[in-house]
Structure formats: C-alpha cells, structure tokens
Enzyme design. Structure first.
Site, PDB file in Angstrom:
ATOM      1  N   CYS A 192       3.508   8.302   1.510  1.00 62.27           N
ATOM      2  CA  CYS A 192       3.945   7.308   2.484  1.00 62.27           C
ATOM      3  C   CYS A 192       4.158   5.996   1.748  1.00 62.27           C
ATOM      4  CB  CYS A 192       2.861   7.181   3.559  1.00 62.27           C
ATOM      5  SG  CYS A 192       3.269   5.932   4.773  1.00 62.27           S
ATOM      6  N   CYS A 200      -0.112  -2.302  15.370  1.00 66.47           N
ATOM      7  CA  CYS A 200       0.037  -2.085  13.931  1.00 66.47           C
ATOM      8  C   CYS A 200      -0.564  -3.232  13.152  1.00 66.47           C
ATOM      9  CB  CYS A 200       1.520  -1.936  13.596  1.00 66.47           C
ATOM     10  SG  CYS A 200       1.841  -1.998  11.833  1.00 66.47           S
ATOM     11  N   GLU A 259       0.823  -1.193   0.000  1.00 69.67           N
ATOM     12  CA  GLU A 259       0.000   0.000   0.000  1.00 69.67           C
ATOM     13  C   GLU A 259       0.866   1.256   0.000  1.00 69.67           C
ATOM     14  OE1 GLU A 259      -3.838  -1.868   2.257  1.00 69.67           O
ATOM     15  OE2 GLU A 259      -2.910  -0.080   3.041  1.00 69.67           O
ATOM     16  N   CYS A 261      -0.633   6.173   7.782  1.00 72.25           N
ATOM     17  CA  CYS A 261       0.777   5.822   7.693  1.00 72.25           C
ATOM     18  C   CYS A 261       1.201   5.121   8.970  1.00 72.25           C
ATOM     19  CB  CYS A 261       1.612   7.080   7.532  1.00 72.25           C
ATOM     20  SG  CYS A 261       1.401   7.799   5.928  1.00 72.25           S
ATOM     21  N   CYS A 290       4.686  -5.148  16.126  1.00 75.12           N
ATOM     22  CA  CYS A 290       4.175  -4.069  16.966  1.00 75.12           C
ATOM     23  C   CYS A 290       2.675  -4.303  17.150  1.00 75.12           C
ATOM     24  CB  CYS A 290       4.447  -2.721  16.309  1.00 75.12           C
ATOM     25  SG  CYS A 290       6.200  -2.479  15.982  1.00 75.12           S
ATOM     26  N   CYS A 330       5.861  -7.606   7.615  1.00 80.29           N
ATOM     27  CA  CYS A 330       6.912  -7.099   8.504  1.00 80.29           C
ATOM     28  C   CYS A 330       7.294  -8.200   9.483  1.00 80.29           C
ATOM     29  CB  CYS A 330       6.394  -5.875   9.260  1.00 80.29           C
ATOM     30  SG  CYS A 330       7.672  -5.027  10.205  1.00 80.29           S
TER      31      CYS A 330
END
Ligand code: SF4
Length: 395
Positions: free
Chosen positions: A128, A142, A115, A370, A139, A135
């Site tokens: 962004c 997130c 994205e 973002c 986190c 990932c």
C-alpha cells in the site's frame, strides 16, 4: 513482550542526500530517460539501446550503482555517475507485525515522511503506497485527513516506495538467474496517504514504470488505484493507466457522504455512480471495488446495505464491496461497528449477488491500515472535539 508489541523495529537515522546538481534517473519515463541521456553526452544513435540497458539495471535488477552496470563501458559508467544518481526514498523506521505486515516510514526530499505498508497473504503480497504528503481532502474517518497537504510526491518517490519494499524483501532477481515467478510483492494498492487523482501525472508515470515488462513488471490488473471520487479524472485513469479502480464510497446518502468523504459536496453519489458505470475497463473480471468503512451507528444499518445495492444495481456496475472494520486512531470521532453488525451487513450484500469480503485487520500492533495510514510521529493533532466541530457530526 506483550502480544501487541511489534516484533521488530529498526530506526535508521542516516539521511541520504541527493548530491547537488545530479539528476535522479528514477521516475523518468523511457522517453524522459532517453532525453536526459542525450542531453548529457550519450550519442543519439546509441540512446535507445542505452536507455533499455540502464532501465533494466534500475528496474529489473534493482542496481543503484552505475559501476555495477557491467554491460556498459567503464568510461560511460563514469560519465553516468558524474551526471546522475539512482535515488529512492530512505527508510526511517521499519516495523514488522506479528502477522508479517511491514510498515515503513520513508523520508523523501525536504525531510517529509510518508508511510508504506506491506501486507503478506497466502496467495499474494500487497504493498500500500502513498501519493501525497498529507491530503487536501478531509475525510472525517481518516487520520491522514487531519494532516494538511504538504506536497505531491514525484514519480520517483512513488515508484521508489515499491523499489524500497523490494529491497527490504530482498526480492531483486540476480542477473542471469532463472526467472522466479513467485513474488513476495505481487500487488500494489494506491490507498496510502493522499488522493492519487490529485497527483495524476506522477501517479501515472510511476505506475507505467511499475508495469513495464522490462522492469518491475507488475500487470496492470495487479495495481489498484483508490480514489475518493475525483469524477473528472476517472475515465482518464482507465485510458492512461489502465489499472483497477477502487472507490472510497463509505456512505449511501449524500447527507452522510458529505460528512465522511467531503469531496461528495463537489461530485455527489449520482455523479460518481455515472462515472463508474462508464469506466471503460470495468467488467465481471475487472470489477470496481467499493471500499466501505464500517462505522458504528453512522453508515452500518441494514437500510444502508440495501441502499448500497440499489445504487450499484441501478447503474449495473460490476462491483465488489470491501467492508473495512474501522481502525480506531487516537482522537477518532467514530467507533468500529460490532463484528455482528459487519457480518449482517455483509450478508445482505452477499445475498444480493455481490462479493462482500470483510477486510482482515492487519498489523494492528503497528497501527497499519491502508486508507487511514497514520504517522506515529504526527499522531492525533486534532482532538475528537475539533473534528466533530468541523464536520458538524457529534456522537
Ligand atoms: S481517505 Fe484518502 S482522500 Fe480522504 S482524507 Fe484520507 S487520504 Fe485523503
């Protein structure tokens, strides 16, 4: 149309395949470009000049077809087309919010999707971009952290996101036309999917290309790399990229940060602050941004605000603190702090002498945020319960 409905949504379904055996010139450094040109028949004596010409066509004028490179001989253009392509990620969906925010879902090689979000403001337009598919870090606030890492993006796929947005904004200048200094896309933030410092070389090469004065030509001061705190790569970022730095800080004690940003278990708050204090570029004009997502009852107390200031003062870090109202996603284990709480937190920081802007929530109708971008196609794979169980945090 409901007030929250996106204004437009296009779905483009035609995949763009990389023709077999051809090399994509996008994402190559000038040295790499020169080397592949020589390898494929460009005489060494001409290689520097040809590199400059082709570079300008690709990055200054946004040309994708060798036939349009009119300052090159016809036979040479044909030779280039035989060996090379100029390929960028393909836009799969594009949504435009009522506030002008644009969110793109882009397809890259292997059918993966990333994205990209464009946020227009009065004095700037920020893109962004993503550096990884998924990932490795988890986190807990997130959404990307709920998706497994699929792979690092190549330099072509990273700089290609900028080129894709310039296409969409119709912002490539026309050769020969007077230079237009007002830019729709003026700033880049590496805050999309992924930890950029876990894909250092590709991010560095892509940003060098974006900064090159004979191309996209963005100043290093208009590029911000946001890291969750990969301490050993922080000094290298200043040396090899030279851009501005943002830190996903989000908590003022190791106990809370271990949960919100688990990389903290590897490099804790003290180690991170030490690395930031010695960030070579940091100065009053190039402050380090502390990103701080406001989570109701988790990290948003007055004590947190005071501790945050103590941390920054103790190390004398030129800093500004970006307060981010949490953009709740389906199944998220947290809630956004109230507006009053966010304002009270901001006031404490402001009175201690630090800028504490509260990030405007943008593009909420298209779910664009973002740092917590989420794929509409892969939403909420994990339930709130699963995340709570894994992070050991229940609310
Ligand atoms: S905040 Fe950044 S580093 Fe953390 S999981 Fe999300 S994408 Fe990864």
């Amino acid at each position: 149309m409901s007030p929250k409905a996106p204004i437009t949504q296009d779905v483009l379904t035609l995949p763009r395949k990389l023709p077999e055996g051809k090399i994509n010139l996008v994402g190559l450094t000038r040295d790499q470009l020169r080397a592949v040109l020589i390898e494929h028949g460009t005489p060494e004596k001409q290689a520097k000049m040809r590199t400059g010409q082709i570079w300008q066509w690709i990055y200054q004028w946004g040309v994708r077809d060798f036939a349009e490179m009119t300052n090159l001989a016809k036979a040479y253009r044909a030779q280039l087309a035989e060996n090379f392509v100029i390929e960028i990620p393909e836009v799969v969906t594009r949504q435009v919010s009522e506030d002008g925010t644009r969110k793109y879902l882009c397809r890259i090689a292997g059918g993966h999707e990333v994205e990209v979000v464009y946020i227009p403001e009065e004095d700037r337009g920020t893109l962004c971009i993503s550096s990884q598919v998924g990932c490795t870090l988890t986190c807990s606030f997130c959404h990307t952290g709920t998706q497994k890492l699929v792979r690092n993006l190549t330099a072509a796929e990273i700089v290609g996101q900028i080129m894709m947005a310039r296409d969409d904004l119709d912002e490539w200048p026309t050769p020969g036309a007077p230079k237009d200094e007002t830019r729709l896309l003026s700033n880049i933030v590496l805050m999309g999917m992924g930890e950029p410092l876990y894909n250092f070389e590709n991010v560095r090469d892509a940003m060098k290309i974006a900064m090159d004065p004979e191309g996209i030509s963005l100043s290093r001061r208009r590029i911000t790399l946001s890291t969750s705190g990969v301490v050993p790569e922080i000094a290298r970022t200043a040396e090899e990229i030279g851009c501005l730095l943002a830190i996903s800080f989000h908590a003022t004690t190791d106990e809370t940060r271990d949960v919100l940003v688990p990389i903290n278990k590897r490099w804790n708050i003290e180690e991170l602050l030490q690395a930031l204090a010695s960030y070579p570029n940091a100065s009053n004009s190039e402050r380090i941004t502390f990103e701080y997502v406001m989570l109701d009852g988790v990290n948003d107390s007055d004590e947190d605000a005071h501790r945050l200031i103590d941390h920054i003062k103790r190390y004398n870090i030129p800093a500004k603190i970006n307060l981010i109202p949490f953009n709740e996603w389906p199944g998220a284990p947290y809630k956004r702090s109230s507006n009053n709480r966010i304002r009270a937190f901001a006031n404490i920081i402001y009175h201690a002498g630090y800028a504490s802007p509260i990030r405007k929530t943008r593009g909420e109708d298209i779910m664009a945020a973002c740092g917590q971008l989420k794929s509409a196609t892969e939403r909420a794979r994990k339930s709130r319960k699963q995340i709570e169980a894994e992070t050991g945090l229940s609310r």
